[in-house]
Scaffold this motif. Structure first.
Motif, mmCIF file in Angstrom:
data_model
loop_
_atom_site.group_PDB
_atom_site.id
_atom_site.type_symbol
_atom_site.label_atom_id
_atom_site.label_comp_id
_atom_site.label_asym_id
_atom_site.label_seq_id
_atom_site.Cartn_x
_atom_site.Cartn_y
_atom_site.Cartn_z
ATOM 1 N N VAL A 69 18.179 -18.446 5.785
ATOM 2 C CA VAL A 69 18.085 -19.446 4.711
ATOM 3 C C VAL A 69 18.312 -18.782 3.364
ATOM 4 C CG1 VAL A 69 16.624 -21.140 3.539
ATOM 5 C CG2 VAL A 69 16.438 -20.850 6.018
ATOM 6 N N ALA A 86 10.913 -19.848 4.891
ATOM 7 C CA ALA A 86 11.776 -20.992 5.201
ATOM 8 C C ALA A 86 12.520 -20.770 6.506
ATOM 9 C CB ALA A 86 12.762 -21.209 4.055
ATOM 10 N N LEU A 89 17.589 -19.934 -0.289
ATOM 11 C CA LEU A 89 16.939 -20.966 -1.088
ATOM 12 C C LEU A 89 17.633 -21.129 -2.434
ATOM 13 C CD1 LEU A 89 13.188 -20.121 -0.388
ATOM 14 C CD2 LEU A 89 14.491 -22.047 0.536
ATOM 15 N N LEU A 91 5.739 -23.102 1.149
ATOM 16 C CA LEU A 91 6.390 -22.250 2.142
ATOM 17 C C LEU A 91 5.480 -21.088 2.515
ATOM 18 C CD1 LEU A 91 10.035 -22.042 0.743
ATOM 19 C CD2 LEU A 91 9.224 -23.418 2.662
ATOM 20 N N ILE A 130 13.856 -28.050 3.496
ATOM 21 C CA ILE A 130 14.686 -26.839 3.493
ATOM 22 C C ILE A 130 16.142 -27.197 3.776
ATOM 23 C CG2 ILE A 130 15.138 -24.658 4.691
ATOM 24 C CD1 ILE A 130 12.003 -24.646 5.221
ATOM 25 N N ALA A 138 18.098 -26.256 0.376
ATOM 26 C CA ALA A 138 18.563 -24.868 0.382
ATOM 27 C C ALA A 138 20.048 -24.802 0.015
ATOM 28 C CB ALA A 138 18.325 -24.237 1.746
ATOM 29 N N TRP A 142 21.870 -22.698 5.025
ATOM 30 C CA TRP A 142 20.967 -22.371 6.130
ATOM 31 C C TRP A 142 21.754 -22.413 7.434
ATOM 32 C CZ3 TRP A 142 20.311 -26.002 9.998
ATOM 33 C CH2 TRP A 142 20.645 -27.325 9.675
#
Length: 206
Positions: A38, A141, A40, A49, A67, A71, A74
């Motif tokens: 991930v 995450a 972010l 988180l 997420i 994000a 991911w």
């Protein structure tokens, strides 16, 4: 010029595009191991988180939705049971982690991996962090995405093999799972290289 050590200095991590990586499912007796990566979005922080194991199932699912929506990038990858049995769980996990990193829509500048081992062939510098899933938001995450993906797999596995109660133990070697293994024998999703399953297979008369 920044040195390799400087790449991990806090002052240089502030603006770096950082990917967190974690896995779910190394310990269970059945099913793939899942890994997630991930990146972010600093402009869209996600509250709450932390290590996925510290969250309720409902909270994990809610955070997983956030997420995926917020994000920058991911990805989720998995290493299946034949790979686990052929290579061993550690090597299979590292392969799944590498694949998750390679599947990201953006190439990170730094990868932070939970644990004490790094996959090979990563697209950028990386460091491992023991307990990182409780320390680094991007790793937290990743742990949440990996855990929710594996839990969803276990629910589907329960629908296919309800006698094992995968919806309750998620494949871990609980007393319930071990009892059902003895009662019904292993199913195709069980990891034959793991000791409780291997012992049952060895005990079957040829």
């Amino acid at each position: 010029m920044a040195t390799q050590a400087d790449l991990f200095a806090p002052s240089l991590l502030v603006d770096a595009l950082v990917a967190g990586v974690d896995e779910a499912g190394r310990g269970p007796l059945a099913g793939p191991v899942f890994a997630a990566a991930v990146i972010l979005d600093p402009a869209r922080p996600i509250a709450g988180l932390t290590d996925s194991k510290k969250l309720s199932a409902a909270r994990r699912e809610a955070l997983a939705t956030q997420i995926r929506e917020q994000a920058l990038a991911w990805a989720i990858a998995q290493a299946d049971v034949p790979m686990i049995d052929e290579l061993n769980i550690l090597q299979a996990t590292l392969i799944a982690m590498r694949q998750a990193c390679q599947d990201l829509a953006q190439v990170p500048e730094l990868i932070l991996v939970d644990g004490n081992r790094l996959p090979t062939g990563l697209p950028c510098p990386a460091r491992s962090i023991v307990g990182g899933d409780a320390l680094e938001p991007a790793i937290s995450a990743a742990s949440i995405l990996a855990k929710t993906a594996r839990d969803a797999y276990c629910l589907a596995l329960h629908a296919q093999y309800p006698q094992y109660a995968f919806d309750r133990h998620k494949g871990y070697g609980t007393a319930l799972h071990l009892a059902r293994l003895v009662q019904y024998g292993p199913c195709p999703a069980h990891r034959c290289s793991f000791a409780p399953v291997r012992r049952l297979l060895q005990a079957v008369p040829t």
